[in-house]
Every structure is written in structure tokens, then in C-alpha cells.
Design a protein around this motif. Structure first.
Motif, PDB file in Angstrom:
ATOM      1  N   TYR A   1      14.538   4.623  -4.558  1.00 48.84           N
ATOM      2  CA  TYR A   1      13.901   3.466  -3.921  1.00 48.84           C
ATOM      3  C   TYR A   1      14.769   2.901  -2.802  1.00 48.84           C
ATOM      4  CZ  TYR A   1      10.235   3.066  -7.456  1.00 48.84           C
ATOM      5  OH  TYR A   1       9.136   3.295  -8.261  1.00 48.84           O
ATOM      6  N   THR A   2      14.103   2.396  -1.785  1.00 44.73           N
ATOM      7  CA  THR A   2      14.739   1.581  -0.764  1.00 44.73           C
ATOM      8  C   THR A   2      14.130   0.181  -0.836  1.00 44.73           C
ATOM      9  OG1 THR A   2      13.139   2.286   0.921  1.00 44.73           O
ATOM     10  CG2 THR A   2      15.179   3.557   0.749  1.00 44.73           C
ATOM     11  N   PHE A   3      14.669  -0.728  -0.021  1.00 46.64           N
ATOM     12  CA  PHE A   3      14.299  -2.140  -0.115  1.00 46.64           C
ATOM     13  C   PHE A   3      13.782  -2.649   1.220  1.00 46.64           C
ATOM     14  CE2 PHE A   3      16.082  -2.607  -4.285  1.00 46.64           C
ATOM     15  CZ  PHE A   3      17.076  -1.637  -4.317  1.00 46.64           C
ATOM     16  N   THR A   4      12.802  -3.517   1.133  1.00 42.59           N
ATOM     17  CA  THR A   4      12.230  -4.103   2.333  1.00 42.59           C
ATOM     18  C   THR A   4      11.863  -5.558   2.042  1.00 42.59           C
ATOM     19  OG1 THR A   4      10.619  -3.726   4.115  1.00 42.59           O
ATOM     20  CG2 THR A   4       9.822  -3.472   1.860  1.00 42.59           C
ATOM     21  N   THR A   5      11.364  -6.246   3.044  1.00 40.23           N
ATOM     22  CA  THR A   5      10.897  -7.620   2.850  1.00 40.23           C
ATOM     23  C   THR A   5       9.375  -7.628   2.796  1.00 40.23           C
ATOM     24  OG1 THR A   5      11.098  -7.944   5.242  1.00 40.23           O
ATOM     25  CG2 THR A   5      12.921  -8.722   3.869  1.00 40.23           C
ATOM     26  N   VAL A   6       8.823  -8.703   2.273  1.00 38.37           N
ATOM     27  CA  VAL A   6       7.383  -8.761   2.025  1.00 38.37           C
ATOM     28  C   VAL A   6       6.579  -8.596   3.308  1.00 38.37           C
ATOM     29  CG1 VAL A   6       5.517 -10.309   1.324  1.00 38.37           C
ATOM     30  CG2 VAL A   6       7.535 -10.072  -0.116  1.00 38.37           C
ATOM     31  N   ASP A   7       7.027  -9.192   4.405  1.00 40.15           N
ATOM     32  CA  ASP A   7       6.284  -9.079   5.657  1.00 40.15           C
ATOM     33  C   ASP A   7       6.155  -7.633   6.105  1.00 40.15           C
ATOM     34  OD1 ASP A   7       9.141  -9.534   5.956  1.00 40.15           O
ATOM     35  OD2 ASP A   7       8.814  -9.405   8.108  1.00 40.15           O
ATOM     36  N   HIS A   8       7.243  -6.869   6.021  1.00 44.06           N
ATOM     37  CA  HIS A   8       7.188  -5.462   6.406  1.00 44.06           C
ATOM     38  C   HIS A   8       6.328  -4.665   5.435  1.00 44.06           C
ATOM     39  CE1 HIS A   8      10.255  -4.902   9.703  1.00 44.06           C
ATOM     40  NE2 HIS A   8      10.425  -6.168   9.362  1.00 44.06           N
ATOM     41  N   LEU A   9       6.453  -4.953   4.150  1.00 49.10           N
ATOM     42  CA  LEU A   9       5.703  -4.199   3.150  1.00 49.10           C
ATOM     43  C   LEU A   9       4.205  -4.380   3.322  1.00 49.10           C
ATOM     44  CD1 LEU A   9       6.010  -2.464   0.544  1.00 49.10           C
ATOM     45  CD2 LEU A   9       5.866  -4.611  -0.737  1.00 49.10           C
ATOM     46  N   LEU A  10       3.781  -5.606   3.632  1.00 48.06           N
ATOM     47  CA  LEU A  10       2.349  -5.918   3.698  1.00 48.06           C
ATOM     48  C   LEU A  10       1.803  -5.949   5.120  1.00 48.06           C
ATOM     49  CD1 LEU A  10       2.185  -8.798   1.045  1.00 48.06           C
ATOM     50  CD2 LEU A  10       1.660  -6.364   0.720  1.00 48.06           C
ATOM     51  N   GLY A  11       2.652  -5.744   6.119  1.00 45.67           N
ATOM     52  CA  GLY A  11       2.185  -5.789   7.505  1.00 45.67           C
ATOM     53  C   GLY A  11       1.789  -7.181   7.946  1.00 45.67           C
ATOM     54  N   LEU A  12       2.557  -8.190   7.502  1.00 45.03           N
ATOM     55  CA  LEU A  12       2.289  -9.578   7.843  1.00 45.03           C
ATOM     56  C   LEU A  12       3.430 -10.139   8.689  1.00 45.03           C
ATOM     57  CD1 LEU A  12       1.144 -10.874   4.325  1.00 45.03           C
ATOM     58  CD2 LEU A  12      -0.331 -10.390   6.296  1.00 45.03           C
TER      59      LEU A  12
ATOM     60  N   ILE B   1       6.259  -5.711  -5.431  1.00 47.58           N
ATOM     61  CA  ILE B   1       6.829  -6.990  -5.009  1.00 47.58           C
ATOM     62  C   ILE B   1       7.322  -7.651  -6.291  1.00 47.58           C
ATOM     63  CG2 ILE B   1       6.370  -9.214  -3.919  1.00 47.58           C
ATOM     64  CD1 ILE B   1       4.010  -7.869  -2.467  1.00 47.58           C
ATOM     65  N   ILE B   2       8.644  -7.689  -6.480  1.00 51.49           N
ATOM     66  CA  ILE B   2       9.230  -8.113  -7.745  1.00 51.49           C
ATOM     67  C   ILE B   2       9.656  -9.577  -7.639  1.00 51.49           C
ATOM     68  CG2 ILE B   2      10.989  -7.619  -9.478  1.00 51.49           C
ATOM     69  CD1 ILE B   2      11.192  -4.784  -8.331  1.00 51.49           C
ATOM     70  N   ILE B   3       9.188 -10.397  -8.565  1.00 57.95           N
ATOM     71  CA  ILE B   3       9.471 -11.837  -8.548  1.00 57.95           C
ATOM     72  C   ILE B   3      10.635 -12.167  -9.474  1.00 57.95           C
ATOM     73  CG2 ILE B   3       8.569 -14.149  -8.992  1.00 57.95           C
ATOM     74  CD1 ILE B   3       5.754 -13.058  -8.522  1.00 57.95           C
ATOM     75  N   PHE B   4      11.701 -12.725  -8.897  1.00 60.20           N
ATOM     76  CA  PHE B   4      12.803 -13.337  -9.628  1.00 60.20           C
ATOM     77  C   PHE B   4      12.797 -14.834  -9.320  1.00 60.20           C
ATOM     78  CE2 PHE B   4      14.179  -8.974  -8.875  1.00 60.20           C
ATOM     79  CZ  PHE B   4      14.773  -8.599 -10.065  1.00 60.20           C
ATOM     80  N   HIS B   5      13.649 -15.571 -10.018  1.00 59.43           N
ATOM     81  CA  HIS B   5      13.795 -17.004  -9.761  1.00 59.43           C
ATOM     82  C   HIS B   5      15.271 -17.336  -9.583  1.00 59.43           C
ATOM     83  CE1 HIS B   5       9.823 -16.769 -11.676  1.00 59.43           C
ATOM     84  NE2 HIS B   5       9.540 -17.895 -11.027  1.00 59.43           N
ATOM     85  N   ASP B   6      15.618 -17.866  -8.401  1.00 55.95           N
ATOM     86  CA  ASP B   6      16.997 -18.319  -8.184  1.00 55.95           C
ATOM     87  C   ASP B   6      17.132 -19.821  -8.402  1.00 55.95           C
ATOM     88  OD1 ASP B   6      15.440 -18.633  -5.824  1.00 55.95           O
ATOM     89  OD2 ASP B   6      17.237 -18.794  -4.586  1.00 55.95           O
TER      90      ASP B   6
ATOM     91  N   PRO C   1       0.818  -1.203   0.000  1.00 53.12           N
ATOM     92  CA  PRO C   1       0.000   0.000   0.000  1.00 53.12           C
ATOM     93  C   PRO C   1       0.862   1.268   0.000  1.00 53.12           C
ATOM     94  CG  PRO C   1       0.203  -0.846   2.227  1.00 53.12           C
ATOM     95  CD  PRO C   1       0.931  -1.829   1.333  1.00 53.12           C
ATOM     96  N   GLY C   2       0.211   2.389  -0.281  1.00 53.40           N
ATOM     97  CA  GLY C   2       0.878   3.679  -0.152  1.00 53.40           C
ATOM     98  C   GLY C   2       1.714   4.050  -1.356  1.00 53.40           C
ATOM     99  N   ASP C   3       2.359   5.225  -1.258  1.00 57.24           N
ATOM    100  CA  ASP C   3       3.146   5.740  -2.377  1.00 57.24           C
ATOM    101  C   ASP C   3       4.610   5.931  -2.015  1.00 57.24           C
ATOM    102  OD1 ASP C   3       2.901   7.843  -0.631  1.00 57.24           O
ATOM    103  OD2 ASP C   3       1.887   9.198  -2.032  1.00 57.24           O
ATOM    104  N   GLU C   4       5.060   5.300  -0.932  1.00 57.29           N
ATOM    105  CA  GLU C   4       6.458   5.379  -0.562  1.00 57.29           C
ATOM    106  C   GLU C   4       7.298   4.597  -1.570  1.00 57.29           C
ATOM    107  OE1 GLU C   4       9.393   4.344   3.242  1.00 57.29           O
ATOM    108  OE2 GLU C   4       7.243   3.892   3.320  1.00 57.29           O
ATOM    109  N   ARG C   5       8.444   5.139  -1.946  1.00 54.95           N
ATOM    110  CA  ARG C   5       9.292   4.509  -2.951  1.00 54.95           C
ATOM    111  C   ARG C   5      10.110   3.394  -2.296  1.00 54.95           C
ATOM    112  NH1 ARG C   5       9.117   7.332  -7.681  1.00 54.95           N
ATOM    113  NH2 ARG C   5      11.123   6.653  -8.512  1.00 54.95           N
ATOM    114  N   VAL C   6       9.440   2.284  -2.092  1.00 57.34           N
ATOM    115  CA  VAL C   6      10.043   1.099  -1.494  1.00 57.34           C
ATOM    116  C   VAL C   6       9.592  -0.118  -2.276  1.00 57.34           C
ATOM    117  CG1 VAL C   6       8.161   0.909   0.197  1.00 57.34           C
ATOM    118  CG2 VAL C   6      10.349  -0.208   0.662  1.00 57.34           C
TER     119      VAL C   6
END
Length: 266
Positions: free
Chosen positions: A233-244, A200-205, A48-53
Motif C-alpha cells: 500500500y501507498t498513502f494519499t490524501t482524501v482529495d486526491h483519492l476522491l478527485g475533490l 479511507i481510514i478514520i482515526f481520532h487525534d 474508486p478502483g483497485d489500486e493499493r492506496v
């Protein structure tokens, strides 16, 4: 008459049949596999939101040496990412999963076998979740995040995830052909064009929980991170981004690693 629109009653069956079939396939894809479809419940693909993360995520690993190469680069840049890992790959490389978690990256579940037919029926999906969680328990982790292989959902999935304490996560592909490993510049260019606040950008390792060459993905991430930073932009993990929650930490389960919370917004 030439140029006259064909009446629906005059359209040949050889035309109608394939058209209807293609439409049905397209509808089924959107309903069950689109990153954006919310038809089977909440399936967050952007924060959510418009923060560049943004949140960088990696599917199908661990797969050596590429997962460790990504970890080396991300750790050196002080970037934390989210790795949705396949249970049987974790069993092959448990030390890699432990290393990622101890470095502050978040580990999510991406099934156990990553075999397509296993995700079409309630019974087999339940088995995939059970075996996948068992593989993570062996390395002391109990994920709270789940990304379905191929983003495939069936109507029974939300109830099964509730039983396992899991939250489903979608995302947007960095490049539609990234799994085929086009050039790193093509992957990075497309990922940069698709980036938005909260992406939330999906890559494959890895590849379906198996070994595969992912050198282009590793190099693309090396190209992308500084370019995103140059755009603010800054970087975060999915849990922080979505509040999970990132992990499940039952107070009565001493086998689960209690990872200290960290500031993932870098």
C-alpha cells in the motif's frame, strides 16, 4: 401447544413495543449516521478502483501533544494525511493547524463545537458551518472537505454544504472502540484487517474537539504504516483519492492561503 409458532395476533405488546423501537432506532442510525448510507446524498467512504492506496484521516483535533506527535511521525515517513478539525480546537492550537497545512497534510472541517445537538437542526448546523469556516479563515485556510461529527447528516445538510462550497466525506473506522483507546496493537490489527484498495481510514487525534489521551492512536499509526507498506500500500490524501479539491481558493480573497499542489501519493 409447546413449540408452536406464536401467532402475530398473540405476541404481547411488551414484546412488540421494544422490538419496533429497536428497529426504528436501527433504521434511523443507518439513515443518518452510518458510514455507508447514501440515503441523504453521496457520502463517499472509499475511493474508486483497485489500486493499493489508502487515505489516513484523523478527526476531532487538533489536540496536543498527540496531533503534533502524529505529524512528527507522518512527516518522518513522508506520509500525508487528512485532518478533519474542530473549529474551537483550531482556535486553541492555530499553530498546529498551520504546521500541518504547510507540511502538505490536508485540513478539512469537522464542525465548530462537536456538540451532538448542534447537528440535528438546519439552523444549528448552518451556525456550526459558519463558525467553523470562520475559525479556519483566521489561520488562512478555507477547507473544501467536510466530515460531519459522528457522521451525522440531516436532510438539509447537502444544501448547506453547497452554500459553503464544501464536499462531504465519510470513511471507515479503524476500530469501533478506538475512541476508548484499547491497546495500540488491537487498533492496528483491526485497521489492517479492514484495509482495502481505496480505504479511507478514520482515526481520532482528539475527542469531541476537547483534550483527551490519544497515545494508543499515535502508537497504532506507528505500527500500521509499515505493515500497510509491507502489503504494497501507498498513502494519499482524501482529495486526491476522491478527485475533490482540498481547499477553496477564490481569486478575489487575499486572506486565503494558496497551498501549492503536492504529490500526496506516497
Amino acid at each position: 401447544m409447546a413449540g408452536e409458532a406464536m401467532s402475530p395476533r398473540r405476541i404481547p405488546r411488551r414484546v412488540v413495543g421494544p422490538a419496533v423501537g429497536a428497529g426504528a432506532v436501527g433504521a434511523a442510525y443507518w439513515f443518518m449516521m452510518s458510514p455507508y448510507s447514501q440515503a441523504l446524498g453521496r457520502f463517499p467512504y472509499r475511493g474508486p478502483g483497485d489500486e493499493r492506496v489508502v487515505a489516513l484521516t484523523f478527526d476531532d483535533g487538533p489536540n496536543e501533544p498527540y496531533t503534533s506527535e502524529l505529524a512528527d511521525y507522518l512527516d518522518g515517513e513522508d506520509v500525508r494525511a487528512t485532518f478533519f478539525q474542530v473549529g474551537r480546537a483550531v482556535e486553541r492550537h492555530p499553530e498546529v493547524t498551520r504546521r500541518l497545512a504547510s507540511s502538505g497534510h490536508v485540513i478539512g472541517l469537522h464542525g465548530y463545537t462537536h456538540e451532538f445537538t448542534q447537528y440535528l437542526r438546519r439552523r444549528t448546523v448552518a451556525d456550526e458551518l459558519r463558525r467553523g469556516m470562520g475559525a479556519f479563515a483566521e489561520v488562512g485556510i478555507r477547507p473544501a472537505l467536510y466530515r460531519p461529527p459522528w457522521l451525522l447528516r440531516i436532510p438539509a445538510l447537502p444544501g448547506l454544504l453547497d452554500e459553503h462550497g464544501l464536499h462531504v466525506v465519510s470513511g471507515e473506522f479503524c476500530h469501533l472502540l478506538e475512541v476508548a483507546q484499547p491497546s495500540p496493537h488491537r487498533i492496528a490489527d483491526q485497521a489492517l484487517r479492514g484495509a482495502h484498495p481505496g480505504s479511507i481510514i478514520i482515526f481520532h487525534d482528539g475527542w469531541d474537539g476537547k483534550s483527551a489521551d490519544r497515545a494508543s492512536t499515535v502508537e497504532a499509526v506507528r505500527l500500521l504504516v509499515p505493515r500497510l507498506r509491507a502489503q504494497g500500500y501507498t498513502f494519499t490524501t482524501v482529495d486526491h483519492l476522491l478527485g475533490l479539491p482540498a481547499y477553496q481558493h477564490p481569486a478575489d480573497d487575499p486572506t486565503i492561503t494558496r497551498l501549492a499542489p503536492a504529490d500526496h501519493n506516497r
